[in-house]
Design a protein around this motif. Structure first.
Motif, short mmCIF file in Angstrom:
data_model
loop_
_atom_site.label_atom_id
_atom_site.label_comp_id
_atom_site.label_asym_id
_atom_site.label_seq_id
_atom_site.Cartn_x
_atom_site.Cartn_y
_atom_site.Cartn_z
N UNK A 1 0.84 -1.18 0.00
CA UNK A 1 0.00 0.00 0.00
C UNK A 1 0.88 1.24 0.00
N UNK A 2 0.65 2.10 -0.95
CA UNK A 2 1.47 3.32 -0.98
C UNK A 2 0.72 4.50 -0.37
N UNK A 3 1.37 5.64 -0.40
CA UNK A 3 0.83 6.80 0.30
C UNK A 3 -0.57 7.19 -0.20
N UNK A 6 -3.15 4.85 1.05
CA UNK A 6 -3.32 5.08 2.49
C UNK A 6 -4.25 6.26 2.72
N UNK A 10 -8.00 6.02 4.43
CA UNK A 10 -8.30 6.75 5.67
C UNK A 10 -9.46 7.71 5.45
N UNK A 29 3.62 13.25 10.42
CA UNK A 29 5.01 12.96 10.06
C UNK A 29 5.94 14.01 10.65
N UNK A 33 8.98 13.63 13.26
CA UNK A 33 10.31 14.14 12.95
C UNK A 33 10.85 15.01 14.07
N UNK A 47 1.14 -1.31 18.41
CA UNK A 47 1.86 -1.50 17.16
C UNK A 47 3.36 -1.63 17.41
N UNK A 79 12.67 0.63 14.50
CA UNK A 79 11.30 0.33 14.89
C UNK A 79 11.27 -1.03 15.57
N UNK B 33 -5.17 5.51 11.70
CA UNK B 33 -3.91 5.43 10.93
C UNK B 33 -3.13 4.18 11.33
N UNK B 37 -2.53 0.88 9.10
CA UNK B 37 -1.14 0.46 8.93
C UNK B 37 -1.03 -1.03 9.20
N UNK B 46 3.26 -4.66 2.82
CA UNK B 46 4.05 -3.43 2.97
C UNK B 46 3.14 -2.21 2.99
N UNK B 47 3.56 -1.17 3.71
CA UNK B 47 2.86 0.11 3.70
C UNK B 47 3.91 1.20 3.61
N UNK B 48 3.69 2.10 2.65
CA UNK B 48 4.64 3.19 2.50
C UNK B 48 3.97 4.48 2.97
N UNK B 49 4.58 5.16 3.91
CA UNK B 49 4.06 6.46 4.36
C UNK B 49 5.05 7.52 3.92
N UNK B 50 4.55 8.44 3.09
CA UNK B 50 5.46 9.45 2.53
C UNK B 50 6.02 10.33 3.64
N UNK B 51 7.31 10.53 3.63
CA UNK B 51 7.95 11.39 4.61
C UNK B 51 8.35 10.66 5.88
N UNK B 52 7.79 9.51 6.11
CA UNK B 52 8.13 8.76 7.33
C UNK B 52 8.99 7.55 6.99
N UNK B 55 7.11 0.44 5.89
CA UNK B 55 6.99 -0.72 6.77
C UNK B 55 6.87 -1.95 5.89
N UNK B 84 11.25 -1.66 9.38
CA UNK B 84 10.93 -0.27 9.08
C UNK B 84 12.16 0.40 8.47
N UNK B 86 13.42 3.98 7.37
CA UNK B 86 13.04 5.39 7.42
C UNK B 86 13.24 6.08 6.08
N UNK B 90 13.54 11.79 6.98
CA UNK B 90 13.63 11.47 8.40
C UNK B 90 15.06 11.11 8.77
#
Lengths: 97, 336
Positions: A1-3, A6, A10, A29, A33, A47, A79, B33, B37, B46-52, B55, B84, B86, B90
């Motif tokens: 699953x990409x951004x 996602x 949601x 995010x 950070x 999680x 993680x 979220x 996830x 897999x899950x891709x979170x932009x900027x983070x 996974x 994970x 990064x 990040x």
């Protein structure tokens, strides 16, 4: 699953526009950070936990030229999944896409 | 090591103040979220979170192990785990306190004296960096400081296979000699001024000559000092790379000795070959320069071609040095 997926998922579940979701996500995010930059851990209950680890400096040798180099130390994010989640995913098989 | 642990609740507070959403909505969002996830990790793997970051669900095969307390052989069953990775943004943000550090090349061909001096210098350098890091509120200084001496002795052992005790004594002597010579040097200048007022501009060679006449201790000390200044890292390691980078011309790559030949396979391009040869894609320009005789344009690469990989100065093709990469990218812009 990409951004993209996602965000759309949601937005479907929370009935909030994709625009707002993407704002929320960007804010999340950036919160992550800033926490990392202050050296804090971030824990997502159920999680796992994100931690900052220091990787020590080390010496590498290029095998073909025998040039030795010192790689400086660095900080990275790791993680660790929580025990409950570990148990949960232990034996599932992802279907892939 | 860490200052604090931030939970979902604290994240919610931050998000709520940054966006126009209420705390309740923000919390709902964050929980959902995490939920999504987890769900899609199980579903897609897999899950891709932009900027983070990304996974991924990774399968660990079963393996044998030994029970530490009983010594019994056991089998750890196959299981999944979440990895994970990064995002670059990040990664850079986290590594900011150490971002100015660069990979240092250790010369093996130099004289013994420089090998002795170099680890010493790098340790000192690291320590000053540590102090900087302390100001930036980066924890865990003690660990590194303990580590470094061990690294140091390992290195010297590898280099010369000498008794480590002898090296420690040598270093100590070295420092004592430096201190003594400095003392003599200072007092000599004073007395020199008293004796000969006419020569006002008194420089280093003159002072050392007087030193030599006076006592054998300072002779030894002075010569050592000279060696030490010769091998200081800022003259050898920091200025030169800049010069090399600044004065690079295509001829340099063309005339450079050839490290190896790489035959072009299906699907490989200059960037990929550069990545294999130098560790960074941006350095393709140097391979292109070295092969101008066969390549009219950078896109001219054909299967079966034998490309010469030039042996370039390490400070020019250092994948960890931002300046190198920037320079290569600038060249790349020109060639496009």
């Amino acid at each position: 699953m990409n951004n993209k997926e996602l965000i759309s998922e949601l937005s479907k579940r929370l009935r909030v526009s994709q625009n707002d979701i993407s704002n929320l996500l960007a804010s999340t995010v950036s919160a992550f950070s800033t926490a990392f930059q202050q050296g804090n851990d971030v824990s997502l209950q159920g999680f796992g936990i994100f931690q900052i680890r220091k990787k020590n400096e080390r010496i590498i040798v290029n095998p073909s030229t025998n040039v030795r180099q010192i790689v400086p130390p660095k900080l990275t994010v790791i993680f660790k999944m929580s025990n409950t989640y570990k148990e949960k995913i232990k034996n599932i098989i992802p279907h892939g896409k | 090591m860490e200052n604090k642990k931030q939970s979902i609740q604290e994240l919610v507070d931050i998000i709520a103040t940054q966006t126009n959403f209420t705390k309740k909505n923000s919390e709902e969002f964050l929980k959902e979220f995490v939920h999504v996830l987890q769900e899609y990790l199980e579903k897609d793997g897999f899950v891709k979170v932009k900027g983070l970051g990304t996974f991924k669900l990774v399968k660990n095969e079963e393996r044998k192990s030994v029970n530490v307390t009983t010594g019994e052989a056991i089998i750890i069953p196959a299981h999944n785990k979440v990895s994970f990775i990064p995002d670059n943004a990040i990664k850079e943000a986290v590594n900011k306190p150490y971002a100015h550090l660069e990979t240092i090349t250790v010369d093996d061909d130099t004289k013994n004296s420089t090998i002795d001096a170099q680890p010493d210098n790098t340790v000192r350098e690291e320590k000053s960096i540590q102090d900087e890091a302390k100001n930036n509120s980066i924890p865990n200084n003690t660990v590194i400081q303990q580590e470094e001496p061990s690294n140091n002795s390992k290195k010297t052992k590898k280099n010369k296979k000498k008794n480590p005790v002898a090296i420690v004594i040598l270093l100590l002597l070295f420092h004592v000699a430096m201190a003594v010579s400095f003392y003599f040097y200072k007092t000599e200048i004073v007395s020199f001024f008293q004796r000969a007022v006419t020569i006002e501009e008194n420089n280093l060679p003159q002072a050392t000559i007087i030193d030599n006449q006076l006592s054998p201790v300072s002779i030894v000390a002075d010569t050592v000092v000279v060696v030490e200044t010769d091998s200081m890292p800022d003259t050898t390691n920091i200025q030169q790379p800049d010069e090399i980078i600044a004065t690079y011309t295509p001829e340099l790559a063309q005339n450079a000795p050839i490290k190896e030949y790489i035959t072009v396979n299906e699907g490989s391009r200059l960037t990929w070959i550069a990545y294999k040869a130098y560790g960074h894609k941006a350095f393709w320009v140097y391979i292109y320069d070295a092969n101008r005789n066969q390549l009219k344009t950078p896109n001219d690469v054909k299967i079966g071609m034998e490309l010469a990989i030039p042996e370039l100065d390490a400070s020019l093709v250092n994948p960890n040095d931002e300046n190198c990469v920037i320079k290569a990218l600038e060249l790349a812009e020109k060639y496009k």
